[in-house]
Design a protein around this motif. Structure first.
Motif, PDB file in Angstrom:
ATOM      1  N   TYR A 191       0.821  -1.211   0.000  1.00  0.00           N
ATOM      2  CA  TYR A 191       0.000   0.000   0.000  1.00  0.00           C
ATOM      3  C   TYR A 191       0.858   1.264   0.000  1.00  0.00           C
ATOM      4  CZ  TYR A 191      -4.052  -2.962   0.707  1.00  0.00           C
ATOM      5  OH  TYR A 191      -5.030  -3.914   0.548  1.00  0.00           O
ATOM      6  N   HIS A 192       2.015   1.222   0.627  1.00  0.00           N
ATOM      7  CA  HIS A 192       2.927   2.362   0.527  1.00  0.00           C
ATOM      8  C   HIS A 192       3.350   2.565  -0.926  1.00  0.00           C
ATOM      9  CE1 HIS A 192       3.351   2.863   4.867  1.00  0.00           C
ATOM     10  NE2 HIS A 192       3.561   1.558   4.979  1.00  0.00           N
ATOM     11  N   LEU A 193       3.622   1.450  -1.611  1.00  0.00           N
ATOM     12  CA  LEU A 193       4.021   1.536  -3.013  1.00  0.00           C
ATOM     13  C   LEU A 193       2.873   2.038  -3.880  1.00  0.00           C
ATOM     14  CD1 LEU A 193       6.064   1.081  -5.211  1.00  0.00           C
ATOM     15  CD2 LEU A 193       5.558  -1.360  -5.154  1.00  0.00           C
ATOM     16  N   LEU A 194       1.666   1.528  -3.654  1.00  0.00           N
ATOM     17  CA  LEU A 194       0.519   1.980  -4.425  1.00  0.00           C
ATOM     18  C   LEU A 194       0.216   3.458  -4.162  1.00  0.00           C
ATOM     19  CD1 LEU A 194      -1.856  -1.106  -4.058  1.00  0.00           C
ATOM     20  CD2 LEU A 194      -0.594  -0.409  -6.101  1.00  0.00           C
ATOM     21  N   ASP A 195       0.397   3.907  -2.923  1.00  0.00           N
ATOM     22  CA  ASP A 195       0.197   5.334  -2.626  1.00  0.00           C
ATOM     23  C   ASP A 195       1.153   6.194  -3.445  1.00  0.00           C
ATOM     24  OD1 ASP A 195      -1.919   5.201  -0.816  1.00  0.00           O
ATOM     25  OD2 ASP A 195      -0.603   4.888   0.902  1.00  0.00           O
ATOM     26  N   SER A 196       2.403   5.758  -3.560  1.00  0.00           N
ATOM     27  CA  SER A 196       3.387   6.545  -4.319  1.00  0.00           C
ATOM     28  C   SER A 196       3.005   6.602  -5.794  1.00  0.00           C
ATOM     29  CB  SER A 196       4.787   5.960  -4.150  1.00  0.00           C
ATOM     30  OG  SER A 196       4.928   4.718  -4.815  1.00  0.00           O
ATOM     31  N   LEU A 197       2.429   5.519  -6.339  1.00  0.00           N
ATOM     32  CA  LEU A 197       2.005   5.519  -7.736  1.00  0.00           C
ATOM     33  C   LEU A 197       0.760   6.383  -7.926  1.00  0.00           C
ATOM     34  CD1 LEU A 197       2.506   1.738  -8.584  1.00  0.00           C
ATOM     35  CD2 LEU A 197       4.034   3.649  -9.110  1.00  0.00           C
ATOM     36  N   ALA A 198      -0.151   6.346  -6.960  1.00  0.00           N
ATOM     37  CA  ALA A 198      -1.371   7.149  -7.064  1.00  0.00           C
ATOM     38  C   ALA A 198      -1.052   8.635  -7.113  1.00  0.00           C
ATOM     39  CB  ALA A 198      -2.309   6.840  -5.899  1.00  0.00           C
ATOM     40  N   ARG A 199      -0.014   9.046  -6.420  1.00  0.00           N
ATOM     41  CA  ARG A 199       0.349  10.474  -6.396  1.00  0.00           C
ATOM     42  C   ARG A 199       0.728  10.988  -7.781  1.00  0.00           C
ATOM     43  NH1 ARG A 199       3.589   8.623  -1.728  1.00  0.00           N
ATOM     44  NH2 ARG A 199       2.231   8.822   0.087  1.00  0.00           N
ATOM     45  N   PHE A 200       1.171  10.085  -8.652  1.00  0.00           N
ATOM     46  CA  PHE A 200       1.564  10.497  -9.995  1.00  0.00           C
ATOM     47  C   PHE A 200       0.446  10.294 -11.012  1.00  0.00           C
ATOM     48  CE2 PHE A 200       5.633   9.658  -7.900  1.00  0.00           C
ATOM     49  CZ  PHE A 200       6.280  10.855  -8.175  1.00  0.00           C
ATOM     50  N   GLY A 201      -0.726   9.950 -10.553  1.00  0.00           N
ATOM     51  CA  GLY A 201      -1.872   9.856 -11.439  1.00  0.00           C
ATOM     52  C   GLY A 201      -1.981   8.568 -12.223  1.00  0.00           C
ATOM     53  N   LEU A 202      -1.262   7.507 -11.821  1.00  0.00           N
ATOM     54  CA  LEU A 202      -1.390   6.237 -12.512  1.00  0.00           C
ATOM     55  C   LEU A 202      -2.807   5.696 -12.377  1.00  0.00           C
ATOM     56  CD1 LEU A 202       1.748   5.946 -12.970  1.00  0.00           C
ATOM     57  CD2 LEU A 202       1.379   3.541 -12.490  1.00  0.00           C
ATOM     58  N   LYS A 203      -3.279   5.058 -13.429  1.00  0.00           N
ATOM     59  CA  LYS A 203      -4.642   4.528 -13.432  1.00  0.00           C
ATOM     60  C   LYS A 203      -4.687   3.010 -13.531  1.00  0.00           C
ATOM     61  CE  LYS A 203      -6.529   8.571 -13.182  1.00  0.00           C
ATOM     62  NZ  LYS A 203      -7.153   8.985 -11.898  1.00  0.00           N
ATOM     63  N   ARG A 204      -3.555   2.365 -13.804  1.00  0.00           N
ATOM     64  CA  ARG A 204      -3.573   0.924 -14.051  1.00  0.00           C
ATOM     65  C   ARG A 204      -2.296   0.306 -13.492  1.00  0.00           C
ATOM     66  NH1 ARG A 204      -2.817  -2.140 -19.254  1.00  0.00           N
ATOM     67  NH2 ARG A 204      -4.354  -3.817 -19.313  1.00  0.00           N
TER      68      ARG A 204
ATOM     69  N   GLU B  42      -9.303  -2.593  -7.025  1.00  0.00           N
ATOM     70  CA  GLU B  42      -9.219  -1.133  -7.149  1.00  0.00           C
ATOM     71  C   GLU B  42      -8.613  -0.537  -5.887  1.00  0.00           C
ATOM     72  OE1 GLU B  42     -10.393   3.025  -6.635  1.00  0.00           O
ATOM     73  OE2 GLU B  42     -11.069   1.353  -5.391  1.00  0.00           O
ATOM     74  N   TYR B  43      -7.826   0.519  -6.063  1.00  0.00           N
ATOM     75  CA  TYR B  43      -7.267   1.236  -4.916  1.00  0.00           C
ATOM     76  C   TYR B  43      -6.995   2.680  -5.345  1.00  0.00           C
ATOM     77  CZ  TYR B  43      -4.171   2.553  -1.048  1.00  0.00           C
ATOM     78  OH  TYR B  43      -3.610   3.190   0.042  1.00  0.00           O
ATOM     79  N   ARG B  44      -7.576   3.624  -4.655  1.00  0.00           N
ATOM     80  CA  ARG B  44      -7.386   5.057  -4.906  1.00  0.00           C
ATOM     81  C   ARG B  44      -7.592   5.409  -6.371  1.00  0.00           C
ATOM     82  NH1 ARG B  44      -2.508   7.901  -1.665  1.00  0.00           N
ATOM     83  NH2 ARG B  44      -3.260   9.569  -3.031  1.00  0.00           N
ATOM     84  N   GLY B  45      -8.611   4.805  -6.980  1.00  0.00           N
ATOM     85  CA  GLY B  45      -8.920   5.110  -8.367  1.00  0.00           C
ATOM     86  C   GLY B  45      -8.069   4.377  -9.380  1.00  0.00           C
ATOM     87  N   MET B  46      -7.144   3.536  -8.930  1.00  0.00           N
ATOM     88  CA  MET B  46      -6.311   2.755  -9.840  1.00  0.00           C
ATOM     89  C   MET B  46      -6.905   1.364 -10.020  1.00  0.00           C
ATOM     90  SD  MET B  46      -2.409   3.727  -8.673  1.00  0.00           S
ATOM     91  CE  MET B  46      -2.638   3.111  -6.986  1.00  0.00           C
ATOM     92  N   GLU B  47      -6.971   0.900 -11.245  1.00  0.00           N
ATOM     93  CA  GLU B  47      -7.393  -0.463 -11.525  1.00  0.00           C
ATOM     94  C   GLU B  47      -6.246  -1.411 -11.191  1.00  0.00           C
ATOM     95  OE1 GLU B  47      -9.145  -3.144 -15.233  1.00  0.00           O
ATOM     96  OE2 GLU B  47      -8.100  -1.241 -15.627  1.00  0.00           O
ATOM     97  N   LEU B  48      -6.533  -2.434 -10.399  1.00  0.00           N
ATOM     98  CA  LEU B  48      -5.528  -3.431 -10.038  1.00  0.00           C
ATOM     99  C   LEU B  48      -5.806  -4.719 -10.796  1.00  0.00           C
ATOM    100  CD1 LEU B  48      -5.283  -2.960  -6.145  1.00  0.00           C
ATOM    101  CD2 LEU B  48      -4.050  -1.742  -7.960  1.00  0.00           C
ATOM    102  N   LEU B  49      -4.805  -5.175 -11.543  1.00  0.00           N
ATOM    103  CA  LEU B  49      -4.889  -6.406 -12.313  1.00  0.00           C
ATOM    104  C   LEU B  49      -3.806  -7.362 -11.831  1.00  0.00           C
ATOM    105  CD1 LEU B  49      -5.238  -4.631 -15.768  1.00  0.00           C
ATOM    106  CD2 LEU B  49      -7.078  -5.769 -14.529  1.00  0.00           C
ATOM    107  N   PHE B  50      -3.979  -8.640 -12.139  1.00  0.00           N
ATOM    108  CA  PHE B  50      -3.029  -9.635 -11.635  1.00  0.00           C
ATOM    109  C   PHE B  50      -2.577 -10.560 -12.757  1.00  0.00           C
ATOM    110  CE2 PHE B  50      -5.564  -8.225  -8.099  1.00  0.00           C
ATOM    111  CZ  PHE B  50      -4.636  -8.072  -7.085  1.00  0.00           C
ATOM    112  N   SER B  51      -1.316 -10.921 -12.689  1.00  0.00           N
ATOM    113  CA  SER B  51      -0.744 -11.893 -13.614  1.00  0.00           C
ATOM    114  C   SER B  51       0.007 -12.914 -12.769  1.00  0.00           C
ATOM    115  CB  SER B  51       0.202 -11.206 -14.609  1.00  0.00           C
ATOM    116  OG  SER B  51       0.824 -12.161 -15.457  1.00  0.00           O
ATOM    117  N   ARG B  52      -0.611 -14.090 -12.600  1.00  0.00           N
ATOM    118  CA  ARG B  52      -0.032 -15.096 -11.713  1.00  0.00           C
ATOM    119  C   ARG B  52       0.828 -16.089 -12.499  1.00  0.00           C
ATOM    120  NH1 ARG B  52      -3.572 -19.023  -7.795  1.00  0.00           N
ATOM    121  NH2 ARG B  52      -4.628 -17.029  -7.403  1.00  0.00           N
ATOM    122  N   GLU B  53       2.036 -16.340 -11.993  1.00  0.00           N
ATOM    123  CA  GLU B  53       2.902 -17.383 -12.551  1.00  0.00           C
ATOM    124  C   GLU B  53       2.492 -18.729 -11.958  1.00  0.00           C
ATOM    125  OE1 GLU B  53       7.121 -16.547 -11.916  1.00  0.00           O
ATOM    126  OE2 GLU B  53       6.521 -14.553 -11.267  1.00  0.00           O
TER     127      GLU B  53
END
Length: 435
Positions: free
Chosen positions: A41-54, A73-84
């Motif tokens: 969540y600290h990492l996602l917060d840093s990305l949200a500050r720059f306006g990332l959407k995905r 979804e988190y702070r307006g960002m779409e969260l997607l997953f790619s599992r190995e």
């Protein structure tokens, strides 16, 4: 600021974290807690500050736990997953993620690295740097005093990568900070399902082709992949290089009814609403040199009414609202247990304050505890702090009933800041505090 709407972030969060098992034995590295919140969540917060959407999370070990925790979804960002399904290395995992969730430009981030570099400046530099169309990727570099642990990167004066110095060679150097801007064609040499390393295979090949550049950021860097560096992650996020020698006072704050409007079992970020006087009060307390630490009971998790991820999304919205006013909380510590679970962290028990004090270097007995319920006041009395009952939330009811005995009763956090300022001034002048 460059338009981050055209960029997708890919977080490499599929590592086993074997070096960190001692400190975090039961969860993936991305969910290891720092300052009371899972690292991701600290990492996602840093990305949200720059306006990332995905954001795409490349997952492997304990993938299901990570997907359930984060949601979509988190702070307006779409969260997607790619599992190995089988380990593919950083290169193979990223190739798979780009195949499943394509993007013209990928911002790739190692899931165990922290940096305070300006990502907006980094993107702007890459899109403007020389013949950008010929350069398929860019590394973000950070300076360190001793590059022996990491290995370093050499560049020419234009920023083109010339080569890589192996680990073990000491002395100052510029190291990869685990953040990369890559065009999809960077990974064309990796076959579907092939295991490959970005660092050891992709980047050397791109450097030989003259297609890899590097951005030197005067930024701090921390790899949280070991117990020693993980223990320093909280100080890093707070902008401290080392733990202070003398424990510092703080303000320990209840959440619902104290900072935000009381809502019954709040779990929807859209319902987060700051109370009047909260922002100005928090700003003034921070200006007095006090750490601001949230201490909250969230028994709705233990009762099965909502999830820990729901709580973190609420906290993400709170972070967002406060950031809009230039205010930051330094820690978020919560008790997720139901009242009958017998934990040591549910207020008024002091477990959360003890943990926050150890991690942030705080002195509870010199601190202040503010809330709207008797459990908040009792918590403060247990740790010998100065206590405040605010009459927002349930506070007016308890003040009228006289069922707790705080040192001070105030109408808002802003009014509490007035009293705290006077108390600190009296302490500084050597006057004995009367409460």
């Amino acid at each position: 600021m460059p338009d981050f709407n055209t960029v997708t972030a890919y977080i490499l969060a599929g590592g086993f974290g074997t070096r960190l098992r001692q400190a975090v034995p039961d969860r993936p590295k991305a969910l290891a807690e720092i300052l009371g919140r899972p690292y991701i969540y600290h990492l996602l917060d840093s990305l949200a500050r720059f306006g990332l959407k995905r954001v795409v999370l490349c997952t492997g070990h304990m993938a299901e736990m990570l997907e359930q925790a984060l949601g979509c979804e988190y702070r307006g960002m779409e969260l997607l997953f790619s599992r190995e399904e089988t380990p593919l290395g950083t290169g193979g995992a990223l190739r798979l993620a780009l195949e499943r969730h394509p993007a013209p430009l990928a911002l790739c981030i190692n899931g165990d690295s922290l940096t305070d570099a300006d990502l907006g400046a980094y993107l702007h530099w890459f899109t403007q740097h020389g013949d950008a169309g010929a350069e398929l990727g860019a590394l973000l570099l950070a300076p360190v005093d001793d590059a022996a642990r990491y290995g370093s990167v050499t560049t020419d004066t234009s920023g083109r990568v010339l080569g890589f110095v192996e680990k073990g060679q000491g002395g100052p150097g510029w190291i990869s900070a685990g953040v990369y801007l890559l065009r999809p064609s960077c990974l064309e040499g990796i076959a579907p399902g092939q295991s490959a390393s970005i660092e050891q295979e992709v980047f050397p090949r791109l450097a030989e082709q003259g297609a890899l550049c590097a951005y030197r950021a005067r930024a701090r860097f921390l790899d949280i992949g070991t117990p020693e560096s993980y223990s320093a992650a909280g100080r890093f996020l707070l902008g401290q290089d080392e733990q202070g020698a003398t424990p510092q006072p703080a303000v320990f704050l209840d959440r619902d009814g104290t900072i935000i409007v009381q809502k019954h079992y709040l779990h929807d970020p859209a319902e987060v609403e700051l109370l009047p006087g909260a922002v100005n009060g928090l700003r003034r307390m921070a200006a007095l040199g006090l750490r601001l630490v949230l201490i909250t009971n969230q028994s709705g998790v233990g009762r099965g009414l909502f999830t820990r991820g729901d709580v973190e999304r609420v906290h993400g919205r709170l972070v967002e609202l406060l950031e809009g006013h230039g205010v930051r909380l330094d820690g978020f510590y919560l008790c997720p247990h139901a009242p009958d679970e017998g934990c040591g962290c549910r207020k008024p028990l002091p477990g959360l304050i003890a943990r926050a004090a150890a991690e942030l270097g705080l002195a509870p007995q010199q601190s202040f505890v503010i809330g709207d319920k008797p459990c908040d006041v009792d918590l403060g009395l247990v740790v010998n702090a100065t206590t405040f009952l605010v009459t927002t939330g349930y506070g007016a009811r308890h003040a009228a009933a006289g069922d707790c005995r705080p040192h001070h009763v105030t109408a808002s956090l802003n009014e509490a800041a007035d009293i705290i300022e006077s108390i600190l001034a009296a302490r500084a002048s050597g006057v004995t505090e009367h409460t």
